[in-house]
Enzyme design. Structure first.
Site, PDB file in Angstrom:
ATOM      1  N   CYS B 129     -10.502  -6.228 -33.266  1.00  0.00           N
ATOM      2  CA  CYS B 129      -9.724  -7.467 -33.239  1.00  0.00           C
ATOM      3  C   CYS B 129      -8.402  -7.248 -33.976  1.00  0.00           C
ATOM      4  O   CYS B 129      -8.392  -6.938 -35.166  1.00  0.00           O
ATOM      5  CB  CYS B 129     -10.491  -8.612 -33.901  1.00  0.00           C
ATOM      6  SG  CYS B 129      -9.504 -10.120 -33.993  1.00  0.00           S
ATOM      7  N   ASN B 191     -10.296  -3.781 -26.119  1.00  0.00           N
ATOM      8  CA  ASN B 191      -9.826  -5.037 -26.699  1.00  0.00           C
ATOM      9  C   ASN B 191      -8.323  -5.162 -26.378  1.00  0.00           C
ATOM     10  O   ASN B 191      -7.780  -4.371 -25.621  1.00  0.00           O
ATOM     11  CB  ASN B 191     -10.082  -5.031 -28.213  1.00  0.00           C
ATOM     12  CG  ASN B 191     -10.238  -6.437 -28.780  1.00  0.00           C
ATOM     13  OD1 ASN B 191      -9.476  -7.345 -28.422  1.00  0.00           O
ATOM     14  ND2 ASN B 191     -11.197  -6.631 -29.658  1.00  0.00           N
TER      15      ASN B 191
END
Lengths: 239, 301
Positions: B129, B191
């Protein structure tokens, strides 16, 4: 769903009205719709200004390339629209006399609300604030449903000069409904002692509660403007 | 009849289409649009031990063929996810649920996994993240960090353990191999890419956090390339993720080496994105003479 543009015209400076027809059902006042604009990745959210069986009307301001592109949608073209998003105003909150407060394009959802309040025999006063004379819209329409419509402009080109909050103090009412820029909503909350509902604007990702892009902290924990809102009770909001 | 089912570490998915974590909430909002049971699985919102409000707003910025987000892992915390969100989703959804685990320290990851893993069917370890400091991506951008987290979580995770990797690295292959050696059962690639936009009129970044994760169709070729590179040297099953918006993209991602595919940003502009893809997948398979999706996984030399 696919809706057909039946009207898309300029109402005031940078302000346009778009009517879309199709099987939209009846949409609550203060709820919003999201339009897909060809060439732009995310949808654009707009509050419902008027909803009748078979059509929905939005009033939008050109603020960027997306809304600029929308202003060129021809009548008869098909638009991909998500309808019935968000919670909307609760018209049962006003008992006898309601105060509507609109700032700029935030005036748009007050129109549907004024119609429903009138149907419920609620006496309504609308106070609207605009930057200047050329940006005023919905005045006549609101005058049809309200006992009185007061207008302020920042530059004094129409009505009283100043913010909308300058003329709220002598009105008799038991509940208020407001929609406009955040600084206006904050000023309204600080000024008015009564209860009320406020419709918030936010930069949204999805518009239906899955991306958490528009979350705000409230007295009752984090809430999504698009899902738990866009209408919040005055006491919920943290300024 | 074509066969769209795939197998992830012994768990059969009726089709390879999975909404990606962070683009589907905890699933209930989407149940208002369609029957979730058409999906292959659901990857739920990234979860941390403690509740998080996330980053300041604005935290979304539109881009050409995609968007930036800097949500910052808003979630109600692991205990609440296990007590409320997952049981609520299970009432609507009978297919596998993938828990997405994030943390700010190795101990955080371990504790979060201990709480969440028993309540989901697969675990996706989010070490990628880009929107939180001192955690998230910090672990996913070095081999040492990745190995530490995977090792720490492994013995509290009795579910297939996937590691979601960051594309913001020089060599994703070496990180993938490190995860494999540390005991991961699979990989999710990729991601978001770290990005930025500026409001040139106001002369400020669009996002309050200045930078955010870039996703959407624009990143599809990057994701595809990374799936391909990793599949070549790594034997773990891969969930391909990044810019997928059509049945064709699903097939392409699988040909590059993915066993299943996550759909992310597309859920944010079209709530029906996943069922639309799932509906078109068998038609496209027939046209391309693919009887069984397993036949095409990683067929590109």
């Amino acid at each position: 769903m696919e809706l057909i543009v039946t009207r898309n015209q300029r109402l005031a400076e940078q302000i346009f009205v778009m009517e879309l027809s199709g099987d939209v059902g009846t949409l609550p006042p203060g709820s919003f719709v999201e339009l897909a604009i060809p060439g732009f990745y995310l949808r654009r959210p707009f509050s419902v200004s008027r909803s009748e069986n078979g059509s929905v009307t939005i009033i939008y301001k050109i603020v960027g390339k997306g809304t600029e592109a929308m202003s060129h949608f021809p009548v008869g073209c098909s638009v991909d629209v998500l309808c019935g998003l968000g919670n909307g105003f609760d018209v049962t909150k006003a008992r006898k006399k309601a105060l509507l407060i609109g700032g700029g394009v935030g005036t748009a959802p007050l129109y549907q609300l004024s119609i429903l309040l009138k149907e419920q025999k609620i006496e309504t006063v609308a106070c609207l604030g605009f930057n200047t004379l050329s940006e005023i819209f919905l005045q006549k329409e609101l005058e049809e449903n309200c006992k009185e419509v007061r207008i302020t402009t920042l530059d004094g080109t129409y009505g009283e000069k100043g913010f909308v909050t300058t003329q709220l103090t002598d009105i008799e009412y038991d509940y208020f409904y407001a929609c406009g820029p955040l600084p206006m909503l904050k000023a309204v909350c600080e000024l008015l002692p009564t209860q009320g509902q406020l419709s918030l604007e936010a930069r949204m990702g999805c518009g239906y509660g899955v991306c958490m892009g528009c979350t705000i902290p409230t007295q009752l924990g984090p809430k999504r403007v698009c899902k738990e809102g866009p209408v919040f009770e005055k006491e919920e909001l943290i300024w | 009849m074509v066969d769209t089912s795939v197998n992830l570490c012994g768990i059969t998915l009726q089709n390879p289409v999975i909404p990606a974590s962070g683009t589907f909430g905890f699933g209930l909002e989407m149940a208002e649009f369609y029957d979730l049971n058409v999906l292959g699985a659901i990857a739920i919102k990234g979860t941390t031990v403690a509740p998080r409000l996330g980053n300041p707003s604005p935290r979304i910025a539109e881009c050409t063929q995609g968007l930036l987000n800097s949500i910052g892992l808003q979630n109600p915390g692991a205990e609440q996810v296990v007590k409320e969100e997952i049981p609520n989703l299970r009432m609507h959804f009978r297919q596998p649920i993938i828990g997405n685990i994030c943390g700010f320290s190795v101990d955080d990851y371990r504790e979060c996994c201990r709480i969440v893993a028993p309540n989901v069917d697969l675990v996706e370890l989010n070490i990628s993240c880009p929107n939180v400091h001192n955690g998230g991506m910090a672990f996913g951008t070095t081999e040492r960090g990745a190995a530490e987290v995977v090792t720490a979580v492994r013995d509290v995770c009795d579910r297939p353990l996937f590691v979601k990797l960051s594309p913001n690295v020089t060599d994703i292959v070496s990180i993938a191999k490190t995860c494999e050696n540390a005991g991961a059962d699979g990989l999710t690639l990729i991601n978001t890419l770290l990005g930025m936009r500026i409001d040139i009129r106001r002369r400020v970044p669009v996002l309050a956090q200045k930078m955010g994760g870039f996703s959407g169709p624009a990143v599809f070729p990057v994701a595809l390339r990374m799936v391909y590179q990793v599949h070549k040297v790594c034997s773990l099953p891969i969930i391909g993720c990044g810019g997928v918006q059509s049945a064709e993209d699903v097939i392409e991602m699988m040909m590059a080496g993915a066993t299943a595919v996550q759909v992310g940003s597309e859920n944010l502009r079209n709530p029906y994105a996943c069922p639309d893809i799932i509906k078109h997948l068998p038609e496209r398979m027939k046209q391309l003479k693919i009887n069984n999706l397993n036949q095409i996984i990683g067929i590109i030399e």
